[in-house]
Write a protein that holds these residues in place. Structure first.
Motif, PDB file in Angstrom:
ATOM      1  N   UNK A  79       0.836  -1.197   0.000  1.00  0.00           N
ATOM      2  CA  UNK A  79       0.000   0.000   0.000  1.00  0.00           C
ATOM      3  C   UNK A  79       0.874   1.251   0.000  1.00  0.00           C
ATOM      4  N   UNK A  80       1.932   1.239   0.809  1.00  0.00           N
ATOM      5  CA  UNK A  80       2.828   2.396   0.895  1.00  0.00           C
ATOM      6  C   UNK A  80       3.439   2.713  -0.461  1.00  0.00           C
ATOM      7  N   UNK A  81       3.941   1.700  -1.142  1.00  0.00           N
ATOM      8  CA  UNK A  81       4.624   1.974  -2.403  1.00  0.00           C
ATOM      9  C   UNK A  81       3.651   2.254  -3.537  1.00  0.00           C
ATOM     10  N   UNK A  82       2.420   1.773  -3.437  1.00  0.00           N
ATOM     11  CA  UNK A  82       1.398   2.230  -4.378  1.00  0.00           C
ATOM     12  C   UNK A  82       1.205   3.738  -4.197  1.00  0.00           C
ATOM     13  N   UNK A  83       1.074   4.166  -2.942  1.00  0.00           N
ATOM     14  CA  UNK A  83       0.866   5.585  -2.655  1.00  0.00           C
ATOM     15  C   UNK A  83       2.083   6.426  -3.043  1.00  0.00           C
ATOM     16  N   UNK A  84       3.293   5.932  -2.772  1.00  0.00           N
ATOM     17  CA  UNK A  84       4.499   6.660  -3.193  1.00  0.00           C
ATOM     18  C   UNK A  84       4.551   6.782  -4.717  1.00  0.00           C
ATOM     19  N   UNK A  95       2.840  17.823 -11.872  1.00  0.00           N
ATOM     20  CA  UNK A  95       2.674  19.187 -11.351  1.00  0.00           C
ATOM     21  C   UNK A  95       3.938  20.026 -11.462  1.00  0.00           C
ATOM     22  N   UNK A  96       5.046  19.397 -11.853  1.00  0.00           N
ATOM     23  CA  UNK A  96       6.307  20.128 -11.937  1.00  0.00           C
ATOM     24  C   UNK A  96       6.994  20.304 -10.591  1.00  0.00           C
ATOM     25  N   UNK A  97       6.604  19.521  -9.595  1.00  0.00           N
ATOM     26  CA  UNK A  97       7.218  19.575  -8.256  1.00  0.00           C
ATOM     27  C   UNK A  97       8.519  18.766  -8.292  1.00  0.00           C
ATOM     28  N   UNK A  98       9.560  19.388  -8.831  1.00  0.00           N
ATOM     29  CA  UNK A  98      10.800  18.675  -9.109  1.00  0.00           C
ATOM     30  C   UNK A  98      11.469  18.102  -7.865  1.00  0.00           C
ATOM     31  N   UNK A  99      11.517  18.847  -6.787  1.00  0.00           N
ATOM     32  CA  UNK A  99      12.181  18.361  -5.575  1.00  0.00           C
ATOM     33  C   UNK A  99      11.459  17.138  -5.016  1.00  0.00           C
ATOM     34  N   UNK A 100      10.134  17.200  -4.971  1.00  0.00           N
ATOM     35  CA  UNK A 100       9.362  16.067  -4.467  1.00  0.00           C
ATOM     36  C   UNK A 100       9.497  14.871  -5.409  1.00  0.00           C
ATOM     37  N   UNK A 101       9.451  15.117  -6.705  1.00  0.00           N
ATOM     38  CA  UNK A 101       9.612  14.028  -7.673  1.00  0.00           C
ATOM     39  C   UNK A 101      10.968  13.354  -7.496  1.00  0.00           C
ATOM     40  N   UNK A 102      12.005  14.143  -7.300  1.00  0.00           N
ATOM     41  CA  UNK A 102      13.345  13.586  -7.098  1.00  0.00           C
ATOM     42  C   UNK A 102      13.394  12.743  -5.819  1.00  0.00           C
ATOM     43  N   UNK A 103      12.859  13.275  -4.737  1.00  0.00           N
ATOM     44  CA  UNK A 103      12.831  12.559  -3.451  1.00  0.00           C
ATOM     45  C   UNK A 103      12.116  11.215  -3.597  1.00  0.00           C
ATOM     46  N   UNK A 104      10.967  11.242  -4.260  1.00  0.00           N
ATOM     47  CA  UNK A 104      10.183  10.022  -4.418  1.00  0.00           C
ATOM     48  C   UNK A 104      10.856   9.022  -5.354  1.00  0.00           C
ATOM     49  N   UNK A 128      13.483   7.238  -3.406  1.00  0.00           N
ATOM     50  CA  UNK A 128      12.861   6.286  -2.482  1.00  0.00           C
ATOM     51  C   UNK A 128      12.431   5.037  -3.239  1.00  0.00           C
ATOM     52  N   UNK A 129      11.778   5.227  -4.376  1.00  0.00           N
ATOM     53  CA  UNK A 129      11.336   4.084  -5.176  1.00  0.00           C
ATOM     54  C   UNK A 129      12.529   3.281  -5.706  1.00  0.00           C
ATOM     55  N   UNK A 130      13.571   3.967  -6.162  1.00  0.00           N
ATOM     56  CA  UNK A 130      14.771   3.277  -6.650  1.00  0.00           C
ATOM     57  C   UNK A 130      15.432   2.455  -5.540  1.00  0.00           C
ATOM     58  N   UNK A 131      15.505   3.018  -4.352  1.00  0.00           N
ATOM     59  CA  UNK A 131      16.157   2.336  -3.226  1.00  0.00           C
ATOM     60  C   UNK A 131      15.461   1.028  -2.886  1.00  0.00           C
ATOM     61  N   UNK A 132      14.177   0.920  -3.187  1.00  0.00           N
ATOM     62  CA  UNK A 132      13.412  -0.287  -2.901  1.00  0.00           C
ATOM     63  C   UNK A 132      13.179  -1.140  -4.147  1.00  0.00           C
ATOM     64  N   UNK A 133      13.897  -0.802  -5.238  1.00  0.00           N
ATOM     65  CA  UNK A 133      13.795  -1.586  -6.462  1.00  0.00           C
ATOM     66  C   UNK A 133      12.478  -1.444  -7.182  1.00  0.00           C
TER      67      UNK A 133
END
Length: 99
Positions: free
Chosen positions: A64-69, A79-88, A91-96
């Motif tokens: 559920x968490x990674x669906x939401x992420x 939305x062009x929220x570059x910093x948030x997109x980068x952060x996410x 996070x997604x890459x770190x968990x494969x």
């Protein structure tokens, strides 16, 4: 439109704040998400999905968490929220879950 069952047990707080997040608070987050979707505020949708993902992750609901992420990541990109997109993305890459 129906709502999914909200867990009755409290969820762990996303920060180390020595309190729990109640099901009512999580439901409030879902209400905020629906409102942001209705207003087509993609930046807010992205941030709310990020918060919801953190709540799910803290509660041990990994899928559920990674669906939401992932949803947060898509809306951050849209939305062009570059910093948030980068952060996410990181996070997604770190968990494969992202290349």
């Amino acid at each position: 439109m129906g709502f999914r069952q909200i867990p009755s047990q409290p969820l762990l707080c996303s920060e180390d704040c020595n309190r729990t997040v109640t099901a009512a608070e999580e439901h409030g987050l879902e209400d905020a998400l629906l409102s942001a979707h209705e207003r087509e505020d993609k930046a807010e949708v992205a941030e709310l999905y990020r918060k919801a993902g953190k709540l799910s992750e803290d509660a041990g609901r990994t899928e559920e968490a990674f669906f939401r992420y992932t949803q947060a990541y898509v809306y951050a990109l849209e939305s062009g929220s570059e910093a948030l997109a980068h952060e996410l993305k990181e996070k997604l890459k770190a968990k494969g879950r992202e290349e």
